[in-house]
Design a protein around this motif. Structure first.
Motif, PDB file in Angstrom:
ATOM      1  N   ARG A 258       0.819  -1.212   0.000  1.00 30.76           N
ATOM      2  CA  ARG A 258       0.000   0.000   0.000  1.00 30.76           C
ATOM      3  C   ARG A 258       0.858   1.270   0.000  1.00 30.76           C
ATOM      4  O   ARG A 258       1.944   1.308   0.580  1.00 30.76           O
ATOM      5  CB  ARG A 258      -0.905   0.027   1.233  1.00 30.76           C
ATOM      6  N   CYS A 261       1.577   7.569   3.355  1.00 30.55           N
ATOM      7  CA  CYS A 261       1.115   8.957   3.332  1.00 30.55           C
ATOM      8  C   CYS A 261       2.303   9.858   3.026  1.00 30.55           C
ATOM      9  O   CYS A 261       3.347   9.769   3.691  1.00 30.55           O
ATOM     10  CB  CYS A 261       0.485   9.308   4.678  1.00 30.55           C
ATOM     11  N   ASN A 290      -2.974   5.829   0.795  1.00 30.82           N
ATOM     12  CA  ASN A 290      -3.851   4.720   0.400  1.00 30.82           C
ATOM     13  C   ASN A 290      -5.299   4.976   0.769  1.00 30.82           C
ATOM     14  O   ASN A 290      -6.149   4.097   0.613  1.00 30.82           O
ATOM     15  CB  ASN A 290      -3.361   3.407   1.004  1.00 30.82           C
ATOM     16  N   SER A 291      -5.588   6.170   1.262  1.00 30.64           N
ATOM     17  CA  SER A 291      -6.950   6.647   1.457  1.00 30.64           C
ATOM     18  C   SER A 291      -6.924   8.156   1.230  1.00 30.64           C
ATOM     19  O   SER A 291      -5.843   8.755   1.186  1.00 30.64           O
ATOM     20  CB  SER A 291      -7.460   6.304   2.865  1.00 30.64           C
ATOM     21  N   SER A 294      -6.738  14.037   4.151  1.00 32.42           N
ATOM     22  CA  SER A 294      -7.658  14.861   4.949  1.00 32.42           C
ATOM     23  C   SER A 294      -7.077  16.242   5.249  1.00 32.42           C
ATOM     24  O   SER A 294      -7.825  17.208   5.423  1.00 32.42           O
ATOM     25  CB  SER A 294      -7.985  14.155   6.270  1.00 32.42           C
ATOM     26  N   ASN A 317     -11.628   8.138  -4.085  1.00 27.76           N
ATOM     27  CA  ASN A 317     -10.818   7.604  -2.985  1.00 27.76           C
ATOM     28  C   ASN A 317      -9.351   7.437  -3.304  1.00 27.76           C
ATOM     29  O   ASN A 317      -8.540   7.236  -2.399  1.00 27.76           O
ATOM     30  CB  ASN A 317     -11.372   6.231  -2.557  1.00 27.76           C
ATOM     31  N   ASP A 360      -4.076  11.441   6.302  1.00 21.27           N
ATOM     32  CA  ASP A 360      -5.159  10.880   5.494  1.00 21.27           C
ATOM     33  C   ASP A 360      -6.378  10.534   6.349  1.00 21.27           C
ATOM     34  O   ASP A 360      -6.330  10.575   7.578  1.00 21.27           O
ATOM     35  CB  ASP A 360      -4.681   9.681   4.678  1.00 21.27           C
ATOM     36  N   GLN A 361      -7.463  10.187   5.666  1.00 20.19           N
ATOM     37  CA  GLN A 361      -8.743   9.988   6.341  1.00 20.19           C
ATOM     38  C   GLN A 361      -8.799   8.710   7.166  1.00 20.19           C
ATOM     39  O   GLN A 361      -9.688   8.546   7.998  1.00 20.19           O
ATOM     40  CB  GLN A 361      -9.878   9.996   5.311  1.00 20.19           C
ATOM     41  N   SER A 362      -7.841   7.805   6.959  1.00 18.89           N
ATOM     42  CA  SER A 362      -7.831   6.578   7.759  1.00 18.89           C
ATOM     43  C   SER A 362      -7.000   6.734   9.026  1.00 18.89           C
ATOM     44  O   SER A 362      -6.818   5.773   9.780  1.00 18.89           O
ATOM     45  CB  SER A 362      -7.284   5.412   6.919  1.00 18.89           C
TER      46      SER A 362
END
Length: 389
Positions: A258, A261, A290-291, A294, A317, A360-362
């Motif tokens: 993956r 960030c 990988n997401s 944010s 995404n 990121d959002q994750s």
């Protein structure tokens, strides 16, 4: 290849990247002439074989049936899906790793342009595998891998190119892994895998196998060199290829999969010139993970204070994120004059450095303390840009 504006780092096989990040980040969708080229073999032009090109699908799962799919029939039989996703080389920013650490890394000295955000059109790999008998139940997929291979041309370190990802990732209902035949609403070009390539959004580019002609479901990862003996983040104690082999490090370290960030500063521009002791800087760049990204922050005081910037582009995404922001910096004019007495043609200039970091959002965050590794892969230290003011 057609029109290209790439800086060539290797002719055979062809490896090249766009030289100007300002130009690269002008485009939300990367135009073909700015899409980097990464190859471990010669580029094969398969135009004459496009009507007869096939992909073999086999494996050791119970209930699977071996299939040989003609690409033309596949396109006609399965629904076309489109996904915007960033293709990123695992060696992106390798030269920056070497510069920051002062330690030699092994591999092409990529700068920060081995990323291409494209619109990919193709057939969901999930649909293909279900048609071959792969069960949809999650429990049945555990422990299996999808192994991709391209036997079109011998590679530098193996007789063919290959790689694998977990079957669960491919079979996820919200997954977007596909066999792509289009890039930016046009057929793939030879250098990007015509007539068919793997696209795995959220994964590093070495898993996006070009000219794919075999897909195997296995209990083991791909045995290919590029899965087992490359594209791994070796520990700092592994300082040479000989050490890696002697210590059996290649088998001890997991393969990269993956995206991490990451953020890069593309350009820093001074907006104010009249005021000598305070400057407003405009900073632009890109980020990926990988997401979805944010938040991106920049700092002009080596990380003491951070300022959130605006994300100006993000699609779905799996795309990259483009961002821009401003930061005000104070200039010690008296100190500059003391350091440069008798300066002619106006006052002395000083270099201001801006750094960036992403989230990121994750819940992932850019590992700004990213350490050196022998192959120089996965570098994600702070983005860095500077300007004289």
């Amino acid at each position: 290849m057609g029109k290209t504006d790439l800086r060539v780092l290797g002719q055979t096989p062809l490896n090249a990247e766009p030289p100007c990040l300002v130009e690269l980040t002008k485009h939300t969708i990367t135009p073909l002439h700015l899409a980097y080229a990464r190859n471990h073999s010669v580029i094969k032009d398969l135009a004459s074989e496009s009507d007869s090109y096939t992909v073999k699908i086999d494996g050791e799962m119970e209930g699977m049936e071996e299939k040989v799919l003609n690409v033309k029939d596949m396109i006609a039989s399965f629904p076309r899906k489109v996904v915007v996703a960033a293709l990123v080389c695992a060696g992106n920013r390798r030269a920056r790793m070497q510069e920051n650490t002062g330690k030699e890394v092994r591999g092409i000295k990529w700068s920060e342009g081995t990323i291409a955000n494209a619109r990919w059109g193709g057939v969901l790999l999930r649909d293909i595998l279900i048609s071959a008998g792969v069960p949809e139940q999650e429990g049945a997929q555990k422990g299996f891998h999808v192994c991709f291979a391209s036997n079109v041309a011998p590679c530098e370190d193996d007789k063919c190119y290959g790689g694998s990802i977990p079957l669960e990732e491919v079979m996820a209902e919200d997954g977007a892994a596909m066999l792509a035949y289009e890039m930016n609403d046009a057929p793939l070009t030879p250098d990007h895998g015509f007539p068919l390539r793997v696209v795995v959004p959220g994964y590093f580019g070495m898993r996006w196998v070009k000219w794919v002609d075999r897909i195997t479901i296995s209990r083991n990862e791909s045995p290919n060199f590029y899965q087992q003996c490359d594209y791994k983040i070796l520990p700092e104690c592994v300082s040479s290829p000989e050490t890696a082999v002697k210590g059996d490090w290649w088998s001890r370290i997991p393969a990269m999969q993956r995206l991490n960030c990451n953020s890069v500063v593309a350009h820093v521009q001074c907006l104010t010139f009249a005021c000598p002791d305070q400057k407003t800087l405009k900073v632009t760049g890109y980020a990926y993970s990988n997401s979805p990204i944010s938040r991106v922050e920049i700092s002009a005081d080596d990380g003491e204070t951070w300022h959130e910037v605006q994300i100006t582009y993000q699609e779905g995404n799996w795309s990259w994120s483009l961002w821009e922001g401003e930061v005000v910096v104070d200039i010690d004019v008296d100190a500059l004059e003391l350091a440069n007495p008798g300066q002619r043609n106006g006052r002395s200039k000083t270099k201001v450095t801006v750094i960036s970091r992403a989230f990121d959002q994750s819940g992932g965050a850019q590992d700004t303390g990213c350490r050196w590794n022998l192959r120089g892969v996965g570098f994600c230290g702070v983005g860095i840009g500077s300007v004289e003011v």
